[in-house]
Structures are given as C-alpha cells and as structure tokens.
Write a protein that holds these residues in place. Sequence first.
Motif, mmCIF file in Angstrom:
data_model
loop_
_atom_site.group_PDB
_atom_site.id
_atom_site.type_symbol
_atom_site.label_atom_id
_atom_site.label_comp_id
_atom_site.label_asym_id
_atom_site.label_seq_id
_atom_site.Cartn_x
_atom_site.Cartn_y
_atom_site.Cartn_z
ATOM 1 N N LYS A 53 0.855 -1.184 0.000
ATOM 2 C CA LYS A 53 0.000 0.000 0.000
ATOM 3 C C LYS A 53 0.896 1.240 0.000
ATOM 4 N N GLU A 54 0.595 2.190 -0.916
ATOM 5 C CA GLU A 54 1.449 3.368 -1.018
ATOM 6 C C GLU A 54 1.253 4.306 0.171
ATOM 7 N N PRO A 55 2.333 4.615 0.898
ATOM 8 C CA PRO A 55 2.206 5.585 1.991
ATOM 9 C C PRO A 55 1.947 6.983 1.440
ATOM 10 N N ARG A 56 1.233 7.777 2.204
ATOM 11 C CA ARG A 56 1.018 9.173 1.809
ATOM 12 C C ARG A 56 2.191 10.006 2.313
ATOM 13 N N LEU A 57 3.017 10.452 1.387
ATOM 14 C CA LEU A 57 4.183 11.239 1.756
ATOM 15 C C LEU A 57 3.782 12.667 2.119
ATOM 16 N N PRO A 58 4.380 13.233 3.152
ATOM 17 C CA PRO A 58 4.087 14.632 3.491
ATOM 18 C C PRO A 58 4.664 15.567 2.434
ATOM 19 N N ASP A 59 4.166 16.789 2.384
ATOM 20 C CA ASP A 59 4.690 17.766 1.431
ATOM 21 C C ASP A 59 6.145 18.092 1.714
ATOM 22 N N VAL A 60 6.488 18.181 2.981
ATOM 23 C CA VAL A 60 7.874 18.436 3.390
ATOM 24 C C VAL A 60 8.375 17.192 4.111
ATOM 25 N N ILE A 61 9.365 16.559 3.522
ATOM 26 C CA ILE A 61 9.861 15.304 4.081
ATOM 27 C C ILE A 61 11.057 15.580 4.992
ATOM 28 N N GLU A 117 11.976 12.772 10.611
ATOM 29 C CA GLU A 117 10.904 12.531 11.568
ATOM 30 C C GLU A 117 9.594 12.167 10.863
ATOM 31 N N SER A 118 9.291 12.859 9.759
ATOM 32 C CA SER A 118 8.035 12.572 9.060
ATOM 33 C C SER A 118 8.083 11.218 8.368
ATOM 34 N N ILE A 119 9.276 10.802 7.893
ATOM 35 C CA ILE A 119 9.414 9.474 7.305
ATOM 36 C C ILE A 119 9.242 8.412 8.378
ATOM 37 N N ALA A 120 9.859 8.624 9.539
ATOM 38 C CA ALA A 120 9.742 7.663 10.638
ATOM 39 C C ALA A 120 8.297 7.526 11.102
ATOM 40 N N ALA A 121 7.557 8.630 11.023
ATOM 41 C CA ALA A 121 6.160 8.609 11.469
ATOM 42 C C ALA A 121 5.269 7.740 10.582
ATOM 43 N N LEU A 122 5.727 7.438 9.361
ATOM 44 C CA LEU A 122 4.933 6.584 8.477
ATOM 45 C C LEU A 122 4.863 5.158 8.981
#
Length: 360
Positions: free
Chosen positions: A133-141, A144-149
Amino acid sequence: MSKRHRLFLYLFSIGALAHPVLVHAEPVCASYETSEPIELADEIEEISGMALSRMNPKYFWAHTDSGGESALYVLNEKGELKGKIDIVGSLNTDWEDIAVGPCEKGSEESCIYIGDMGDNLTKRTDKKVYIVKEPRLPDVITPESIAALGDVVVWKTLHVKYPASKEASYYSNPDCESLMVSPKGEIFVVSKQSEGGRQTLYRMHRDGKRAGELEALSSYLFTSQLGNLKPLFNAVTAADFAPDGKRFIVRTYAAVYEYDLDKYPDMAECFQHPRVVVDVPGELQGESAAYMADGKSIATSAEKYHMLETLKPLMHTHLCQDTPAPADKIDADAKYKLASGLRRVLESVATRSSTTATIE
C-alpha cells in the motif's frame, strides 16, 4: 548480476547510446528539453527502477538492483534523496522495476508494485511482484516525518509464471526488467530480450488461481544501426504508463519509446507501433524511466558500475516542449558524452587489470 556481466553491458551499451533507433512518427511533443546530468546520492548507486508517487506527485519512488536494500528511496524532481522506507516482508533478490497503480482493478486505493524479476541467466524459479500500500508522503519530508509513516509491509505477492515456449527453454523463463500498471489496475511486463531479438509484451493475471501467470500479447523487433550488437542495446529495461493511461513508454539502453493508446487502444496492437520520444545521452546502463507529474515529461536514470569510481549514478529530466528546442538545449554535459565515458571505462578497467588476475 556478476561484475564481469556488468562490465560487458557497460562497454557495449555505450555504443548503443551513440546510435539511437530512428522511428519516423509524429511526436507527442514538439521536442524534449533534456536537463544537464543530475548526480544522484551514492546510496542509490545501482538505481534500477523509478516511478512517480500518485499520493504525492512531488516525489518519485526508486529502488536499487540485485543485492541492494529491500527498501524504497524517495527522490524529488531534482534527484535529491529525501528519505528511505524499508519494505517489511520482502527480499531484494534482483529488483528491476517499480510501478504505482490501483491496488486492485477498479480500486481507488494506490499501491506500489515492485518487480523482483531480474534473471540474466534465466534460471530463477522464484520471480515475484511485491505489492505494498502506497504511503502518503508529506509535502515536506524530514527524517521525523518518514519515521512517522511506520513500517511498510508487503500486502500481496504475485508469483510470476511464464507461458511455455515452442522455442528454446530460455524463452520459457525470460529476463524481464520492466513493469507497468495501468490506471485500471492491469499489470504488464516486457521481456528484456526474446525470440530472435524481439521483445515480448505480457499481461499478468492478478486474481484467482491464475494470479501471477503471464500471457504473451505481442512482440516487436527493435532495430538499430549496430548490426549484430542490437540484441544488447535494444534490451528493454523499464516501462511506465502515463498518469491518464492514454500513453506508455518503454526504454532500452539507447532510447525511450512512447506508445499512443488513443490511436491504438488495443495493447497488443499498440506495441507494434512505437515512436521514439528521446534518446538518453550519457546514461551508462540506464535502467529506469518514469513519467513526471505533468503526465508528458519523462525522467530517466542510470546505474553506477561498482568498479568505476569515476562514474556516478545519474538522472535526466526530459521536459515536454510545445516548440522545437534549440540543439544546445538537448545536449548532455560534455563529461558524460560517449568519448569521455568510454575513455573512463577503459582506463578504470586497465587500472584494475594490473592489480587483479580476474574480475568476479
């Protein structure tokens, strides 16, 4: 893929880049403005697959070749490495291409398809396509935001089975290094090489008892100006559907071809009518191609050969233009042109030949 085999591919694919195939057809775009070479991060020195994110088309998903990490890398359109996501439940035996499309036919949920199908010796019996399933990437990576996925886990695995061939057994288990998924959720692959130098287009069954089975639809003989060497540099290494599903591309070591499904709606027939979109200058062992966010422009990338420290993994963007571009706008940086590339390859080989008896 052995180092000896990679070296062989490099030496001859260089020649391919100097002689792109010519097909006379009306182009979708008036011209393509090709960027200067973009040097990629060393972490993806053997990039072999790339696909545009559907959840956030500011980014591409990419992966490395055989023996690399079982992970997906996040790149932006400038080729900058923004993050990495491990794929739990997968093994990178020989990942060769990636696609993004519906998780199932008719589904609105987006999935990433990873083709673990590389097989230069045509001996593998464990070829598969991983679906996550494709993760929804944040606008600003950020890290921390990658780890939160969280963990990205394989959702489904399709075990690849080719149809029997009346020709040599080689063609009953071909090397396929391209994978594409239509907006309708149909899965297609193209053989790297096939009967008589032809490439074969397959459709993959995805459901029921036949899941993973491939059905041969059509074959096409890519031609060139280098005679007996054509099976090598006409080898297909990547494919992708346009976001609207009306076109698709197939890349070889020498060129990228676009196919028009508006003109030829049947995939089997369409595969018989390619058009050259753009050559790919300076991409030694180029194995990736993907549509960009505008649905017309194309991004391509190329691996780095382990033994040649002077070579870098590269990416080009080929921007669709309404008017013909000046010649100087589509020329690659001189240090990546044929003569320089060939010289550097031969110098590196000569250096290593003086210090080692064999190349494994």
